[in-house]
Design a protein around this motif. Structure first.
Motif, PDB file in Angstrom:
ATOM      1  N   ALA A  72     -12.341   5.105   0.273  1.00 39.15           N
ATOM      2  CA  ALA A  72     -11.274   4.544   1.104  1.00 39.15           C
ATOM      3  C   ALA A  72     -11.453   3.040   1.266  1.00 39.15           C
ATOM      4  O   ALA A  72     -10.483   2.282   1.211  1.00 39.15           O
ATOM      5  CB  ALA A  72     -11.255   5.234   2.471  1.00 39.15           C
ATOM      6  N   PHE A  73     -12.695   2.577   1.464  1.00 43.62           N
ATOM      7  CA  PHE A  73     -12.954   1.145   1.528  1.00 43.62           C
ATOM      8  C   PHE A  73     -12.576   0.466   0.216  1.00 43.62           C
ATOM      9  O   PHE A  73     -12.008  -0.629   0.204  1.00 43.62           O
ATOM     10  CB  PHE A  73     -14.423   0.858   1.839  1.00 43.62           C
ATOM     11  N   PHE A  74     -12.908   1.107  -0.907  1.00 39.97           N
ATOM     12  CA  PHE A  74     -12.526   0.555  -2.206  1.00 39.97           C
ATOM     13  C   PHE A  74     -11.009   0.438  -2.323  1.00 39.97           C
ATOM     14  O   PHE A  74     -10.500  -0.574  -2.812  1.00 39.97           O
ATOM     15  CB  PHE A  74     -13.080   1.429  -3.336  1.00 39.97           C
ATOM     16  N   LEU A  75     -10.289   1.439  -1.864  1.00 39.86           N
ATOM     17  CA  LEU A  75      -8.829   1.389  -1.927  1.00 39.86           C
ATOM     18  C   LEU A  75      -8.264   0.277  -1.045  1.00 39.86           C
ATOM     19  O   LEU A  75      -7.281  -0.374  -1.412  1.00 39.86           O
ATOM     20  CB  LEU A  75      -8.228   2.740  -1.523  1.00 39.86           C
ATOM     21  N   ILE A  76      -8.885   0.047   0.106  1.00 41.80           N
ATOM     22  CA  ILE A  76      -8.434  -1.028   0.988  1.00 41.80           C
ATOM     23  C   ILE A  76      -8.641  -2.380   0.313  1.00 41.80           C
ATOM     24  O   ILE A  76      -7.736  -3.221   0.284  1.00 41.80           O
ATOM     25  CB  ILE A  76      -9.171  -0.966   2.337  1.00 41.80           C
ATOM     26  N   VAL A  77      -9.832  -2.600  -0.251  1.00 43.03           N
ATOM     27  CA  VAL A  77     -10.127  -3.874  -0.920  1.00 43.03           C
ATOM     28  C   VAL A  77      -9.233  -4.047  -2.137  1.00 43.03           C
ATOM     29  O   VAL A  77      -8.705  -5.141  -2.386  1.00 43.03           O
ATOM     30  CB  VAL A  77     -11.619  -3.938  -1.297  1.00 43.03           C
ATOM     31  N   TYR A  78      -9.029  -2.981  -2.906  1.00 44.74           N
ATOM     32  CA  TYR A  78      -8.171  -3.065  -4.088  1.00 44.74           C
ATOM     33  C   TYR A  78      -6.732  -3.397  -3.705  1.00 44.74           C
ATOM     34  O   TYR A  78      -6.065  -4.167  -4.386  1.00 44.74           O
ATOM     35  CB  TYR A  78      -8.233  -1.740  -4.859  1.00 44.74           C
ATOM     36  N   SER A  79      -6.261  -2.839  -2.615  1.00 44.52           N
ATOM     37  CA  SER A  79      -4.889  -3.131  -2.193  1.00 44.52           C
ATOM     38  C   SER A  79      -4.754  -4.572  -1.730  1.00 44.52           C
ATOM     39  O   SER A  79      -3.688  -5.188  -1.899  1.00 44.52           O
ATOM     40  CB  SER A  79      -4.445  -2.174  -1.102  1.00 44.52           C
ATOM     41  N   PHE A  80      -5.812  -5.142  -1.143  1.00 40.11           N
ATOM     42  CA  PHE A  80      -5.771  -6.564  -0.771  1.00 40.11           C
ATOM     43  C   PHE A  80      -5.733  -7.454  -2.003  1.00 40.11           C
ATOM     44  O   PHE A  80      -5.035  -8.470  -2.019  1.00 40.11           O
ATOM     45  CB  PHE A  80      -6.973  -6.933   0.088  1.00 40.11           C
ATOM     46  N   PHE A  81      -6.481  -7.099  -3.033  1.00 40.93           N
ATOM     47  CA  PHE A  81      -6.479  -7.903  -4.251  1.00 40.93           C
ATOM     48  C   PHE A  81      -5.162  -7.831  -5.018  1.00 40.93           C
ATOM     49  O   PHE A  81      -4.758  -8.781  -5.656  1.00 40.93           O
ATOM     50  CB  PHE A  81      -7.633  -7.514  -5.174  1.00 40.93           C
ATOM     51  N   THR A  82      -4.521  -6.686  -4.970  1.00 43.53           N
ATOM     52  CA  THR A  82      -3.269  -6.530  -5.703  1.00 43.53           C
ATOM     53  C   THR A  82      -2.032  -6.757  -4.845  1.00 43.53           C
ATOM     54  O   THR A  82      -0.926  -6.500  -5.297  1.00 43.53           O
ATOM     55  CB  THR A  82      -3.198  -5.124  -6.328  1.00 43.53           C
ATOM     56  N   ALA A  83      -2.197  -7.230  -3.630  1.00 43.27           N
ATOM     57  CA  ALA A  83      -1.066  -7.416  -2.725  1.00 43.27           C
ATOM     58  C   ALA A  83      -0.150  -8.552  -3.187  1.00 43.27           C
ATOM     59  O   ALA A  83       1.056  -8.502  -3.002  1.00 43.27           O
ATOM     60  CB  ALA A  83      -1.550  -7.681  -1.310  1.00 43.27           C
ATOM     61  N   GLY A  84      -0.702  -9.573  -3.814  1.00 45.65           N
ATOM     62  CA  GLY A  84       0.106 -10.716  -4.198  1.00 45.65           C
ATOM     63  C   GLY A  84       0.820 -10.558  -5.521  1.00 45.65           C
ATOM     64  O   GLY A  84       1.688 -11.359  -5.867  1.00 45.65           O
ATOM     65  N   MET A  89       0.841  -1.165   0.000  1.00 44.34           N
ATOM     66  CA  MET A  89       0.000   0.000   0.000  1.00 44.34           C
ATOM     67  C   MET A  89       0.892   1.235   0.000  1.00 44.34           C
ATOM     68  O   MET A  89       1.832   1.339   0.761  1.00 44.34           O
ATOM     69  CB  MET A  89      -0.905  -0.028   1.237  1.00 44.34           C
ATOM     70  N   ASP A  90       0.572   2.147  -0.842  1.00 46.29           N
ATOM     71  CA  ASP A  90       1.345   3.369  -0.997  1.00 46.29           C
ATOM     72  C   ASP A  90       1.090   4.301   0.200  1.00 46.29           C
ATOM     73  O   ASP A  90       0.027   4.261   0.821  1.00 46.29           O
ATOM     74  CB  ASP A  90       0.921   4.048  -2.299  1.00 46.29           C
ATOM     75  N   SER A  91       2.063   5.112   0.526  1.00 43.80           N
ATOM     76  CA  SER A  91       1.917   5.983   1.695  1.00 43.80           C
ATOM     77  C   SER A  91       0.836   7.047   1.471  1.00 43.80           C
ATOM     78  O   SER A  91       0.125   7.402   2.408  1.00 43.80           O
ATOM     79  CB  SER A  91       3.244   6.646   2.025  1.00 43.80           C
ATOM     80  N   SER A  92       0.687   7.538   0.243  1.00 43.01           N
ATOM     81  CA  SER A  92      -0.365   8.523  -0.008  1.00 43.01           C
ATOM     82  C   SER A  92      -1.747   7.893   0.115  1.00 43.01           C
ATOM     83  O   SER A  92      -2.691   8.552   0.577  1.00 43.01           O
ATOM     84  CB  SER A  92      -0.190   9.143  -1.389  1.00 43.01           C
ATOM     85  N   THR A  93      -1.868   6.628  -0.260  1.00 40.60           N
ATOM     86  CA  THR A  93      -3.136   5.917  -0.102  1.00 40.60           C
ATOM     87  C   THR A  93      -3.463   5.753   1.379  1.00 40.60           C
ATOM     88  O   THR A  93      -4.610   5.951   1.793  1.00 40.60           O
ATOM     89  CB  THR A  93      -3.078   4.543  -0.783  1.00 40.60           C
ATOM     90  N   LEU A  94      -2.467   5.408   2.146  1.00 42.06           N
ATOM     91  CA  LEU A  94      -2.675   5.232   3.583  1.00 42.06           C
ATOM     92  C   LEU A  94      -3.059   6.549   4.252  1.00 42.06           C
ATOM     93  O   LEU A  94      -3.950   6.578   5.116  1.00 42.06           O
ATOM     94  CB  LEU A  94      -1.412   4.652   4.213  1.00 42.06           C
ATOM     95  N   ILE A  95      -2.448   7.630   3.852  1.00 39.83           N
ATOM     96  CA  ILE A  95      -2.783   8.943   4.402  1.00 39.83           C
ATOM     97  C   ILE A  95      -4.212   9.318   4.033  1.00 39.83           C
ATOM     98  O   ILE A  95      -4.962   9.849   4.866  1.00 39.83           O
ATOM     99  CB  ILE A  95      -1.781  10.002   3.912  1.00 39.83           C
ATOM    100  N   PHE A  96      -4.634   9.031   2.804  1.00 39.91           N
ATOM    101  CA  PHE A  96      -6.003   9.329   2.396  1.00 39.91           C
ATOM    102  C   PHE A  96      -7.008   8.517   3.199  1.00 39.91           C
ATOM    103  O   PHE A  96      -8.042   9.042   3.634  1.00 39.91           O
ATOM    104  CB  PHE A  96      -6.197   9.055   0.900  1.00 39.91           C
ATOM    105  N   ILE A  97      -6.726   7.235   3.414  1.00 36.22           N
ATOM    106  CA  ILE A  97      -7.644   6.375   4.167  1.00 36.22           C
ATOM    107  C   ILE A  97      -7.790   6.879   5.598  1.00 36.22           C
ATOM    108  O   ILE A  97      -8.903   6.990   6.120  1.00 36.22           O
ATOM    109  CB  ILE A  97      -7.157   4.915   4.119  1.00 36.22           C
ATOM    110  N   ILE A  98      -6.685   7.210   6.230  1.00 34.21           N
ATOM    111  CA  ILE A  98      -6.735   7.710   7.603  1.00 34.21           C
ATOM    112  C   ILE A  98      -7.484   9.040   7.679  1.00 34.21           C
ATOM    113  O   ILE A  98      -8.317   9.252   8.573  1.00 34.21           O
ATOM    114  CB  ILE A  98      -5.313   7.834   8.182  1.00 34.21           C
TER     115      ILE A  98
END
Length: 58
Positions: free
Chosen positions: A45-57, A1-10
């Protein structure tokens, strides 16, 4: 997960919490618009969390 994505989610969840805790102090004319905007940001933000889980591997 990118740091800018994490900052946006928080920040999206923090905005939602702040709006819930201070809902009586916000003027009525701004309350509905800010609530809709924060719901949209939290949904994204929820979409970004789910998308990051799908693309984690990959």
């Amino acid at each position: 997960m990118d740091s800018s994505t994490l900052i946006f989610i928080i920040s999206a969840f923090a905005l939602g919490v702040i709006l819930i805790l201070s809902r009586n102090k916000i003027p009525a004319s701004l309350r509905r618009g800010m609530a809709i905007a924060s719901i949209l940001l939290i949904l994204f933000a929820f979409f970004l969390i789910v998308y990051s889980f799908f693309t984690a591997g990959t």
